[in-house]
Write a protein that holds these residues in place. Structure first.
Motif, mmCIF file in Angstrom:
data_model
loop_
_atom_site.group_PDB
_atom_site.id
_atom_site.type_symbol
_atom_site.label_atom_id
_atom_site.label_comp_id
_atom_site.label_asym_id
_atom_site.label_seq_id
_atom_site.Cartn_x
_atom_site.Cartn_y
_atom_site.Cartn_z
ATOM 1 N N GLN A 16 -41.765 3.005 26.764
ATOM 2 C CA GLN A 16 -41.941 4.416 26.445
ATOM 3 C C GLN A 16 -41.698 5.205 27.726
ATOM 4 O O GLN A 16 -41.684 4.633 28.812
ATOM 5 C CB GLN A 16 -43.343 4.667 25.901
ATOM 6 C CG GLN A 16 -43.598 3.915 24.615
ATOM 7 C CD GLN A 16 -45.016 4.113 24.107
ATOM 8 O OE1 GLN A 16 -45.803 4.886 24.652
ATOM 9 N NE2 GLN A 16 -45.349 3.401 23.059
ATOM 10 N N ALA A 22 -39.329 18.234 27.965
ATOM 11 C CA ALA A 22 -38.393 17.587 27.040
ATOM 12 C C ALA A 22 -36.949 17.805 27.489
ATOM 13 O O ALA A 22 -36.634 18.789 28.158
ATOM 14 C CB ALA A 22 -38.587 18.140 25.631
ATOM 15 N N SER A 24 -32.865 18.268 26.417
ATOM 16 C CA SER A 24 -32.037 18.775 25.327
ATOM 17 C C SER A 24 -31.543 17.591 24.500
ATOM 18 O O SER A 24 -31.078 16.596 25.074
ATOM 19 C CB SER A 24 -30.849 19.558 25.884
ATOM 20 O OG SER A 24 -29.898 19.774 24.864
ATOM 21 N N PRO A 25 -31.598 17.680 23.179
ATOM 22 C CA PRO A 25 -31.124 16.565 22.352
ATOM 23 C C PRO A 25 -29.609 16.341 22.448
ATOM 24 O O PRO A 25 -29.115 15.314 22.008
ATOM 25 C CB PRO A 25 -31.545 16.958 20.938
ATOM 26 C CG PRO A 25 -31.791 18.413 20.983
ATOM 27 C CD PRO A 25 -32.157 18.766 22.388
ATOM 28 N N GLY A 109 -29.215 11.871 21.517
ATOM 29 C CA GLY A 109 -30.613 11.699 21.139
ATOM 30 C C GLY A 109 -31.028 10.280 20.811
ATOM 31 O O GLY A 109 -32.177 10.039 20.447
ATOM 32 N N VAL A 127 -34.429 6.688 18.065
ATOM 33 C CA VAL A 127 -34.447 8.057 18.560
ATOM 34 C C VAL A 127 -35.246 8.127 19.863
ATOM 35 O O VAL A 127 -36.389 7.657 19.924
ATOM 36 C CB VAL A 127 -35.051 8.997 17.504
ATOM 37 C CG1 VAL A 127 -35.147 10.425 18.022
ATOM 38 C CG2 VAL A 127 -34.233 8.945 16.220
ATOM 39 N N PHE A 128 -34.636 8.699 20.891
ATOM 40 C CA PHE A 128 -35.279 8.792 22.202
ATOM 41 C C PHE A 128 -36.618 9.523 22.115
ATOM 42 O O PHE A 128 -37.620 9.069 22.671
ATOM 43 C CB PHE A 128 -34.349 9.487 23.199
ATOM 44 C CG PHE A 128 -34.956 9.705 24.555
ATOM 45 C CD1 PHE A 128 -35.301 8.626 25.358
ATOM 46 C CD2 PHE A 128 -35.175 10.983 25.042
ATOM 47 C CE1 PHE A 128 -35.863 8.809 26.614
ATOM 48 C CE2 PHE A 128 -35.733 11.180 26.289
ATOM 49 C CZ PHE A 128 -36.087 10.095 27.080
ATOM 50 N N GLU A 129 -36.650 10.643 21.427
ATOM 51 C CA GLU A 129 -37.876 11.458 21.359
ATOM 52 C C GLU A 129 -39.067 10.678 20.826
ATOM 53 O O GLU A 129 -40.211 10.987 21.164
ATOM 54 C CB GLU A 129 -37.641 12.714 20.519
ATOM 55 C CG GLU A 129 -36.822 13.771 21.230
ATOM 56 C CD GLU A 129 -37.458 14.266 22.521
ATOM 57 O OE1 GLU A 129 -38.685 14.514 22.560
ATOM 58 O OE2 GLU A 129 -36.726 14.386 23.517
ATOM 59 N N ARG A 131 -39.920 7.852 21.705
ATOM 60 C CA ARG A 131 -40.430 7.067 22.831
ATOM 61 C C ARG A 131 -40.996 7.936 23.947
ATOM 62 O O ARG A 131 -41.390 7.431 24.983
ATOM 63 C CB ARG A 131 -39.309 6.212 23.438
ATOM 64 C CG ARG A 131 -38.619 5.266 22.512
ATOM 65 C CD ARG A 131 -39.527 4.089 22.186
ATOM 66 N NE ARG A 131 -38.835 3.113 21.383
ATOM 67 C CZ ARG A 131 -38.541 1.896 21.798
ATOM 68 N NH1 ARG A 131 -38.872 1.505 22.992
ATOM 69 N NH2 ARG A 131 -37.925 1.066 20.991
ATOM 70 N N VAL A 132 -40.997 9.256 23.751
ATOM 71 C CA VAL A 132 -41.367 10.194 24.810
ATOM 72 C C VAL A 132 -42.805 10.674 24.639
ATOM 73 O O VAL A 132 -43.239 10.989 23.527
ATOM 74 C CB VAL A 132 -40.411 11.411 24.804
ATOM 75 C CG1 VAL A 132 -40.926 12.529 25.699
ATOM 76 C CG2 VAL A 132 -39.020 10.984 25.224
ATOM 77 N N CYS A 133 -43.509 10.719 25.751
ATOM 78 C CA CYS A 133 -44.831 11.345 25.809
ATOM 79 C C CYS A 133 -44.758 12.424 26.883
ATOM 80 O O CYS A 133 -44.484 12.117 28.054
ATOM 81 C CB CYS A 133 -45.898 10.314 26.157
ATOM 82 S SG CYS A 133 -47.556 11.026 26.247
ATOM 83 N N LEU A 134 -44.954 13.681 26.495
ATOM 84 C CA LEU A 134 -44.946 14.777 27.466
ATOM 85 C C LEU A 134 -46.300 14.842 28.163
ATOM 86 O O LEU A 134 -47.344 14.779 27.516
ATOM 87 C CB LEU A 134 -44.635 16.098 26.782
ATOM 88 C CG LEU A 134 -43.225 16.229 26.230
ATOM 89 C CD1 LEU A 134 -43.052 17.566 25.503
ATOM 90 C CD2 LEU A 134 -42.183 16.100 27.334
#
Length: 143
Positions: A16, A22, A24-25, A109, A127-129, A131-134
């Motif tokens: 992750q 974030a 840009s997609p 993306g 999808v990359f998003e 796996r993302v934690c802001l």
């Protein structure tokens, strides 16, 4: 392929990413680290030195770049990484320069796990998003 390499490849598939903002997609970019070359765990001091060397090499590309932290789901293993908008071949070459088994590549993306030194085919991770934690700030992993 050795059992340890299979285990590493499986771990890479679970990674992750911690970001402060974030992406840009529509942006294509690579995620590259210099930490723990060949999958061998180094000291924080050794990893910090390698990270500085990687940052110098990325600077030579004259592209914008951002810090990212790759982490296990349990957050018990973290590696400082860099998101760089370069093509996949250049990213693989940079990964090889720092003896990395693999790099990540995001295109439209979608996240891909791309081998540098292991004999595995490129693998789509979705999808990359997903796996993302802001986070407000990236953890200091050199403590």
């Amino acid at each position: 392929m050795s059992d340890s390499n299979r285990d590493l490849w499986y771990c890479y598939q679970q990674t992750q990413f911690l970001l402060t903002q974030a992406f840009s997609p529509t942006l294509s970019f690579a995620i590259i680290t210099a930490h723990n070359p060949l999958g061998q765990i180094l000291t924080s001091c050794q990893n910090r030195l390698l990270d500085k060397q990687l940052q110098i090499e990325i600077g030579k590309l004259q592209q914008p770049y951002r810090a990212v932290v790759g982490t296990s789901a349990a957050r018990d293993h973290m590696e400082k990484s860099w998101a760089v908008p370069i093509d996949k071949d250049a990213a693989i070459a940079l990964g090889k320069l720092f003896n990395q088994n693999a790099i990540y590549f995001v295109e439209a993306g979608h996240l891909q796990l791309v081998s540098c030194l292991l004999d595995y085919p490129e693998q789509s991770l979705g999808v990359f998003e997903a796996r993302v934690c802001l986070v407000n700030e990236l953890p200091d992993i050199y403590s």
